[in-house]
Design a protein around this motif. Structure first.
Motif, mmCIF file in Angstrom:
data_model
loop_
_atom_site.group_PDB
_atom_site.id
_atom_site.type_symbol
_atom_site.label_atom_id
_atom_site.label_comp_id
_atom_site.label_asym_id
_atom_site.label_seq_id
_atom_site.Cartn_x
_atom_site.Cartn_y
_atom_site.Cartn_z
ATOM 1 N N GLN A 92 -45.460 -44.419 56.480
ATOM 2 C CA GLN A 92 -46.288 -44.618 55.294
ATOM 3 C C GLN A 92 -47.640 -43.939 55.473
ATOM 4 O O GLN A 92 -48.122 -43.781 56.595
ATOM 5 C CB GLN A 92 -46.466 -46.116 55.027
ATOM 6 N N TRP A 106 -51.095 -48.198 50.856
ATOM 7 C CA TRP A 106 -50.083 -47.582 51.712
ATOM 8 C C TRP A 106 -48.820 -47.308 50.903
ATOM 9 O O TRP A 106 -48.375 -48.173 50.146
ATOM 10 C CB TRP A 106 -49.746 -48.500 52.890
ATOM 11 N N SER A 107 -48.257 -46.117 51.067
ATOM 12 C CA SER A 107 -47.039 -45.741 50.345
ATOM 13 C C SER A 107 -46.026 -45.140 51.312
ATOM 14 O O SER A 107 -46.391 -44.369 52.208
ATOM 15 C CB SER A 107 -47.340 -44.710 49.258
ATOM 16 N N HIS A 108 -44.754 -45.468 51.096
ATOM 17 C CA HIS A 108 -43.660 -44.877 51.873
ATOM 18 C C HIS A 108 -43.572 -43.389 51.548
ATOM 19 O O HIS A 108 -43.582 -42.996 50.386
ATOM 20 C CB HIS A 108 -42.343 -45.569 51.504
ATOM 21 N N SER A 110 -40.043 -46.938 58.381
ATOM 22 C CA SER A 110 -40.686 -46.363 57.194
ATOM 23 C C SER A 110 -42.014 -45.766 57.627
ATOM 24 O O SER A 110 -42.866 -46.462 58.184
ATOM 25 C CB SER A 110 -40.918 -47.437 56.127
#
Length: 276
Positions: free
Chosen positions: A54, A61-63, A52
C-alpha cells in the motif's frame, strides 16, 4: 514487438530460523482449489504469504500491488510496483482489506531493492522483480506464513494448474474487491506463448505465461502478487510474479497473463538477501 501488442502493466489507478519451525508453502488453512473457471473469493487466510503493498497519498493508504512473503523480513514483488517518490507499507495476514482483522500486521520497508536491469520503459525486457526488506521480522502464525521458492531454473510444464491471487480488479475496469481473490490459470509454455499470434517476441524465457482462455486472468491491482503452483509433495511454490497483460482487456483471448519467472532469479534473490 508486433504493433498490435499493447502491454498493460497492472497498476492500480488511484527463509530465517523460523522457517524450520513453520516450513514454507503449507497453509494452516489449505486453499479450496477445484478446476473452477472464473475468479472466486479465496478461503480466508489460505494464501498466508500473500501481502498487500500500500502507498500513502494525502494521509490515506491505498492498495497498489500484491507481494509474497519469502522470509520473515523479506517480501518479493514486481519492480514496476515501486516508485521512488512514494511511501509504502506492507500488510500481512490480510483477507478483507476493508476490515480490521485479528493477527494482521502492518510493516514498513527498511529498504527496497529493484533489480538493477529493470527498465520501466521496456517491460518486455524482463527483470520485473523487486525485494522489500521489512524494518522488523514478522512473527509467523496461522495467518502469516512463508512461500516456498521453486528450484532454480525450473520451468513449469504446459497446462500446469496454478492459482493467481490478489485484490486486483474483478474484470477490466471493474470494481476492486475487499476480499482476496483466486483464479485458476493453466500454464502456457514458451513455445506457444511466443508465437506471433500470442505474445510474440514480447515474452521472454525469463517469464511465465498462464491463462489466455479469454475468461480468467490477473488484472489491475494484482501486479507483484504470486502465481501459486502446487509441487508434487503438496507444498505450494510461487513460480511467478504478476508482471503484465494485454491493454485490450485483462482476459483477452491468446494474451495470457505474463509473470516474472521466479526460478530465473533465485541467485539474485539469495544474493540481495545475504548482502542487505
Amino acid at each position: 514487438m508486433q504493433p498490435h501488442q499493447h502491454i498493460q502493466i497492472y497498476h492500480c489507478p488511484n527463509r530465517s530460523e523460523l522457517t524450520a519451525a513453520f516450513g514454507c508453502g503449507v497453509p494452516a488453512y489449505p486453499p479450496l482449489v477445484s478446476r473452477v473457471v472464473g475468479g472466486e473469493n479465496a478461503r480466508p487466510y489460505s494464501w498466508p504469504w500473500q501481502v498487500s503493498l500500500q502507498y500513502n497519498a494525502n494521509g490515506k493508504w491505498s492498495h497498489t500491488c500484491g507481494g509474497t512473503l519469502i522470509a520473515t523480513n523479506w517480501v518479493m514483488t514486481a519492480a514496476h510496483c515501486i516508485s521512488s517518490t512514494l511511501t509504502y507499507k506492507v500488510l500481512l495476514g490480510k483477507y478483507n482489506l476493508a476490515a480490521q482483522e485479528a493477527g494482521s500486521v502492518a510493516a514498513s520497508p527498511a529498504k527496497i531493492i529493484v533489480h538493477p536491469y529493470w527498465n520501466p520503459n521496456n517491460v518486455a525486457n524482463g527483470y520485473d522483480i523487486a525485494l522489500i526488506k521489512l524494518s522488523q521480522h514478522v512473527t509467523l502464525s496461522d495467518h502469516i506464513q512463508l512461500a516456498c521458492l521453486p528450484p532454480a531454473q525450473s520451468v513449469l510444464a504446459s497446462n500446469t494448474a496454478c492459482y493467481v491471487t490478489g485484490w486486483g480488479r474483478l474484470q477490466t475496469n471493474g470494481p476492486l474487491p475487499d476480499d482476496l481473490q483466486q483464479g485458476l490459470l493453466l500454464v502456457v509454455d514458451y513455445a506457444t506463448c511466443s508465437k506471433p499470434s500470442w505474445w510474440g517476441t514480447t515474452v521472454k524465457r525469463t517469464m511465465v505465461c498462464a491463462g489466455g482462455d479469454g475468461i480468467i486472468s490477473s488484472c489491475n491491482g494484482d501486479s507483484g502478487g504470486p502465481l501459486n503452483c502446487q509441487a508434487a509433495d503438496g507444498t505450494w511454490e510461487v513460480h511467478g510474479i504478476v508482471s503484465f497483460g494485454s491493454s485490450l482487456s485483462c482476459n483477452y483471448y491468446h494474451k495470457p497473463s505474463v509473470f516474472t519467472r521466479v526460478s530465473a532469479y533465485n541467485s539474485w534473490i539469495k544474493q540481495v538477501m545475504a548482502s542487505n
